[in-house]
Design an enzyme around this catalytic site. Sequence first.
Site, PDB file in Angstrom:
ATOM      1  N   HIS A   1       0.878  -1.177   0.000  1.00  0.00           N
ATOM      2  CA  HIS A   1       0.000   0.000   0.000  1.00  0.00           C
ATOM      3  C   HIS A   1       0.908   1.218   0.000  1.00  0.00           C
ATOM      4  O   HIS A   1       1.887   1.273   0.754  1.00  0.00           O
ATOM      5  CB  HIS A   1      -0.914   0.020   1.232  1.00  0.00           C
ATOM      6  CG  HIS A   1      -1.508   1.381   1.503  1.00  0.00           C
ATOM      7  ND1 HIS A   1      -2.477   1.931   0.708  1.00  0.00           N
ATOM      8  CD2 HIS A   1      -1.241   2.297   2.479  1.00  0.00           C
ATOM      9  CE1 HIS A   1      -2.803   3.120   1.180  1.00  0.00           C
ATOM     10  NE2 HIS A   1      -2.071   3.369   2.253  1.00  0.00           N
TER      11      HIS A   1
ATOM     12  N   CYS B   1      -4.617   1.995  -4.438  1.00  0.00           N
ATOM     13  CA  CYS B   1      -3.815   3.086  -3.896  1.00  0.00           C
ATOM     14  C   CYS B   1      -2.540   3.320  -4.691  1.00  0.00           C
ATOM     15  O   CYS B   1      -2.083   4.458  -4.849  1.00  0.00           O
ATOM     16  CB  CYS B   1      -3.475   2.795  -2.444  1.00  0.00           C
ATOM     17  SG  CYS B   1      -2.634   1.208  -2.206  1.00  0.00           S
TER      18      CYS B   1
END
Length: 558
Positions: A44, A114
Amino acid sequence: MAEYMEDENNVAAMVKLYIYDLTNGIASLMPDMLLGRHLDGIWHTAVVVHRREYFFGPLGIQSAIPGSTRLKEPLKIEEIGFTFLPYSVFLDYINGLGSTKFAPGTYNLFKHNCNNFSDEVSHFLVGTGIPKYILDLPEEILQTSLGQTLIPLIEDLTKSAAVVFTNGRRFVNTIINREDSPELQALNSQIEQARLTSIALEEKRNVINEKLAKKERKKKKKDKKKKDKNSRESGSESNSTGSTNWLEMAEQDSTLVEPPSHANGDGAEVLPSERILQMEAEEKREVEEIKRQRDPPIVFRDIKDAKAEFESLRILLQSKLNDSEMLSIDELHQYVLENEGSWALGDNFLNFVGRVFYDKSLDSAARVCLLNILAIAALKDDVILLLHQDRKDHTIMNFAYDIDRHPVEEQLPLAQFIANLFDNLSSSEWLMYISEWQHKNQGISNIRVTTKVAVHSLLSDCEDLQMRGSAIIHNLACKEVFDDVAVELTMALLQYFKSSLAEEQLYSCMKSLARFTQISGQEVPQLIQMIGPEPAKFRGCSQRIDELIDEINKKLRV
């Protein structure tokens, strides 16, 4: 590396990539044979710029204090580079993404996540994407047979992953009950891209115009000094008339036009953005050299108790502003007293400032409190980000231009705010921008506002305001100002010299006058001789003033 890098007209902000492992190390412990390859983590990422962390998840685009999400500290931080785009442009861009391509509900762990967001934002800010191994990981997993069987499980995990992204501030509101056609979405995307491009070009155009104007000014001064020298050596009066031949005119005009083509040492064409960076790097070196030779600015750090100012401001505005406006006071408190950075100031902060400045139903004491707080904020190294946000509506500078319409109690902190903006190179250069806008059917600019505040303050009847005015003039004299500004400030100084002055004030103003005689050619010396008083009138006040008088007299005798 520093978070910000200053150049003459704006601030370059460091862009960082925060890399997290969603499995907290569990992925690296999985047997290689399970997926046919080794996994270091399930990544992430978030982009950190302007002291704020921006990321994309099921709720859309959000932001938080760097490292404050539930993922806590990142596994790794990579510095991507510096961006020269102003914060206002970036904010418009991020809000545009949040209502289109990265709107709430568009998140998909494998296809639109993301990392895709971080890559797009990184390209926009610095022209470079995030590492390829992060972007390629989802596709590599899906290409394995086990990865295909895990898709339903991973999709379920995606729905529960929202908890990771809830510790942040949402930038755009969710659009409800609206289903745009693909054609409309494409059109909106094109319109948004055109708008953002226009904003970025306008910002760059302003910077380039101001740089070219400065180059023209330096060229004129250099030519004027050369003419004066030739005139003295030859005794001829031909050069003193100010006439130029066609070759001299062509040389002067050449400072305003860029060559049609540019190439580097290898003969390859240089992109316009690269030319701008080269020019900025060259001028930054010049600025650093000037800073080493220049006196420090006069600023006012002994400001009233900031906590008391905030308490008074809240009391004065309680029940008179709505909840959103009162929230701006908390944001300003975070910025000034909690050192959270200018990102703490929300989108509506300048609306709050405008309400306090221009709503005459509010107590004048509230404006005094707010201006005192802004004078403190002016000393912060990232105040330029707030100032750039004001380039659209000019809320602060319009109010400053009308200084003569405000009571003295408001004029004092307002002049102090302007003086304190000279503490940082970027904000001091902002005060000298020449780009005009309309205010009450009159074309004004930042430098015109700064000059008016300085002159009005110096010639007022209030000694404290005079002190602030002399500080602003001193700070302007330490920079490169246009001849007309130097003349206007000189006239104010000569008028001020007709009053009784303390040695400290006299020294500061005499130093400014000496500087103006150096940078303006013959206009300022002629004014001194025509208007007076003669600098020699003040001889004997102190040795340092006598030295300045000698310096001025040398220019008067030329």
